[in-house]
Design an enzyme around this catalytic site. Sequence first.
Site, short mmCIF file in Angstrom:
data_model
loop_
_atom_site.label_atom_id
_atom_site.label_comp_id
_atom_site.label_asym_id
_atom_site.label_seq_id
_atom_site.Cartn_x
_atom_site.Cartn_y
_atom_site.Cartn_z
N GLY A 41 61.87 31.94 -62.52
CA GLY A 41 62.12 33.38 -62.65
C GLY A 41 61.49 34.18 -61.53
O GLY A 41 60.77 33.65 -60.70
N ARG A 60 57.53 37.44 -58.55
CA ARG A 60 56.96 38.53 -57.74
C ARG A 60 58.05 39.42 -57.17
O ARG A 60 57.78 40.23 -56.30
CB ARG A 60 56.13 37.95 -56.62
N LYS A 82 60.30 42.41 -53.16
CA LYS A 82 59.62 41.12 -53.24
C LYS A 82 58.16 41.31 -52.89
O LYS A 82 57.83 41.74 -51.78
CB LYS A 82 60.27 40.12 -52.28
N ASP A 85 50.00 35.66 -58.36
CA ASP A 85 49.59 37.06 -58.44
C ASP A 85 50.71 38.09 -58.31
O ASP A 85 50.46 39.29 -58.40
CB ASP A 85 48.54 37.34 -57.36
N GLY A 86 51.93 37.64 -58.04
CA GLY A 86 53.03 38.60 -57.93
C GLY A 86 53.11 39.32 -56.60
O GLY A 86 53.93 40.22 -56.42
N ARG A 116 71.12 32.66 -59.11
CA ARG A 116 70.94 31.35 -58.45
C ARG A 116 71.53 30.23 -59.30
O ARG A 116 71.82 30.43 -60.47
CB ARG A 116 69.42 31.09 -58.30
N ASP A 140 66.66 26.71 -57.52
CA ASP A 140 66.43 28.14 -57.72
C ASP A 140 66.59 28.91 -56.42
O ASP A 140 66.56 30.14 -56.42
CB ASP A 140 65.04 28.41 -58.31
N ASP A 173 65.92 33.44 -50.24
CA ASP A 173 64.53 32.99 -50.34
C ASP A 173 64.02 32.37 -49.05
O ASP A 173 63.91 31.15 -48.91
CB ASP A 173 64.34 32.02 -51.51
P1 AMP Z 1 59.69 30.00 -54.18
O1 AMP Z 1 58.97 28.77 -53.75
O2 AMP Z 1 59.39 31.23 -53.34
O3 AMP Z 1 61.16 29.79 -54.36
O4 AMP Z 1 59.11 30.39 -55.61
C1 AMP Z 1 59.19 29.55 -56.71
C2 AMP Z 1 58.76 30.31 -57.93
O5 AMP Z 1 57.40 30.73 -57.79
C3 AMP Z 1 59.56 31.56 -58.20
O6 AMP Z 1 59.68 31.68 -59.59
C4 AMP Z 1 58.68 32.65 -57.63
O7 AMP Z 1 58.92 33.92 -58.22
C5 AMP Z 1 57.31 32.13 -57.95
N1 AMP Z 1 56.29 32.66 -57.05
C6 AMP Z 1 56.09 32.35 -55.75
N2 AMP Z 1 55.06 33.05 -55.23
C7 AMP Z 1 54.58 33.82 -56.24
C8 AMP Z 1 53.53 34.77 -56.36
N3 AMP Z 1 52.72 35.06 -55.34
N4 AMP Z 1 53.35 35.37 -57.55
C9 AMP Z 1 54.14 35.09 -58.60
N5 AMP Z 1 55.14 34.20 -58.57
C10 AMP Z 1 55.37 33.57 -57.41
MG MG Z 2 62.63 30.89 -54.93
#
Ligand code: AMP
Ligand code: MG
Length: 543
Positions: free
Chosen positions: A113, A116, A136, A148-149, A213, A286, A296
């Site tokens: 999901g 962030r 983002k 941390d979002g 996605r 995703d 992404d």
């Molecule tokens: P990604 O590797 O960017 O595709 O992210 C994989 C998952 O991790 C997704 O659900 C992102 O929203 C979550 N995510 C990545 N970085 C953060 C962050 N700093 N805070 C919260 N969720 C994150």
């Molecule tokens: Mg992603």
Amino acid sequence: MTVTTAGRLISDLDDLPFDNRFTRDMPADVDDRNVRRQVDGAAFSRVAPTPVAAPKTIAWSAEVVDLLGMQPDLPRTEDFAQVFGGNRVPVGADPFAMAYGGHQFGSWAGQLGDGRAIALGEVIDRTGSHQMLQLKGAGPTPYSRTADGRAVLRSSVREFLCSEAMFHLGIPTTRALSLVTTGEQVVRDILYSGNPAPEPGAIVCRVAPSFTRFGTFQLPASRGDVELLERLVRVTVAHNFSHLDVPDRPLSDLLGAWLGEVAESTAALVVDWMRVGFVHGVLNTDNLSILGLTIDYGPYGWLEDWDPMWTPNTTDASGRRYRYGMQPQVAHWNLVQLANALVPLVGEDVAPLQEAVDRYPVAYEAAYRSMMARRLGWGDHRPGDDEPIEDLSRVLRSSEIDQVIFFRDLADVPVDPNLDVSDDGLLAPLTGAWYRPEEISGEVAAEICTWLRVWRRRVADGGLTDAERTTAMDSLNPRYVLRNYLAQEVIDQAESGDTSGITDILDVLRRPYEDQTGRDRFSARRPEWARHRVGCSMLSCSS
Ligand code: AMP
Ligand code: MG
């Protein structure tokens, strides 16, 4: 429906023509607490961005500003920074985070999901299409898991620049409206080596008709929630594939047609990536868009020498699942996962899904061959072309050759069949591509020249005039891409307070297929200092 601004440009963000069909038509999370948790039976959760200390707009895309019907100077206003830094929700917005799951590095990871990313909603652009605006790095959501979002400046600069570079290359992608620094620090361990350090935080406003996605459909399927799964498919088709939305169409027929389109747009996308040497780096399910958009931007990279084994992502260094040469197969694998998520909707009759997925390798092979023949100046692909195309990838590996420069400069190699050109004459236009020019001798040179002579004969056979040929080649072989080290130089500058480099390079990347005088620096081979530097050749998922 809403009324659009037609000719009048927006000068007040409260006038953005929102039409939030996603939150209107998709099932919402009934729990409104912004705490990390599993979200069942819903496509999204309403959640507001968490305000930041001192939002400052450091870059924007003039083209996206225009697309959204905003006045060109609007990004210079304080209110723009407040809105796209997540401090003020504009009138008409309905902020939310999307639910999705995914396979990460080949294993099912459950609920992921928007951890962030927070969408403000959808606005109608100047062409009448819906565009979702998504911040983002805007703070935690129910999907943030342990993180941390937030997002750091370096990864936000990379996402901002690469989205727009990709667009200007003519490759489907999510767009980037703005890059806003938050005035807050975010702690990250860049290489996951036990060295966490504070870094400046930032927020990119991403823009796309949909951020749905493959993993969006996988999540309800994994939970046996067939009702939600069907709703997601039907609403996605209604919003983004309305030409397929014929009344009374049997569901399995609709699914086959829809998945077939997804397969074909994904194939076309990967062919584009292979052409320009883009390596996504994290092709988890995703991170594949239902619209065939590049989505992404994380530890992506641009291929320098022609190395099919290369991956920019250190997190992937051992398995190299997401290496350059593997992208076509990995996208196919991801499509199979999407198809399997849809199986509960068709029961025993999986044939339409199988047929749809089988369109991928066919579409990919045809588009790849055609792209290679055209970029080599041959015109339409012919059966006999496969061998020299394969030979080329072997020849390009004989020494360290910059593939961007090689393909671009190939157009300048003399082709007149009536001229007897020496080996030196053939190689002269290409010498800029070698990382070690002293290697252009002996067997390496002989092998390349043999290939160039075959290539020349085929060019002569192709029947294109010289002008047609060079125009065709130049339109497929960019002069400028977002070279890994160039992005890192701009990031280093931005981290020390000078953000002018972002705008400068964006301006070059606006016209990637045109030779631009005085801008040789941006098309040069990677310098030696960048060979093993973090950010240039080594990236991780830490962002
Ligand atoms: P990604 O590797 O960017 O595709 O992210 C994989 C998952 O991790 C997704 O659900 C992102 O929203 C979550 N995510 C990545 N970085 C953060 C962050 N700093 N805070 C919260 N969720 C994150
Ligand atoms: Mg992603």
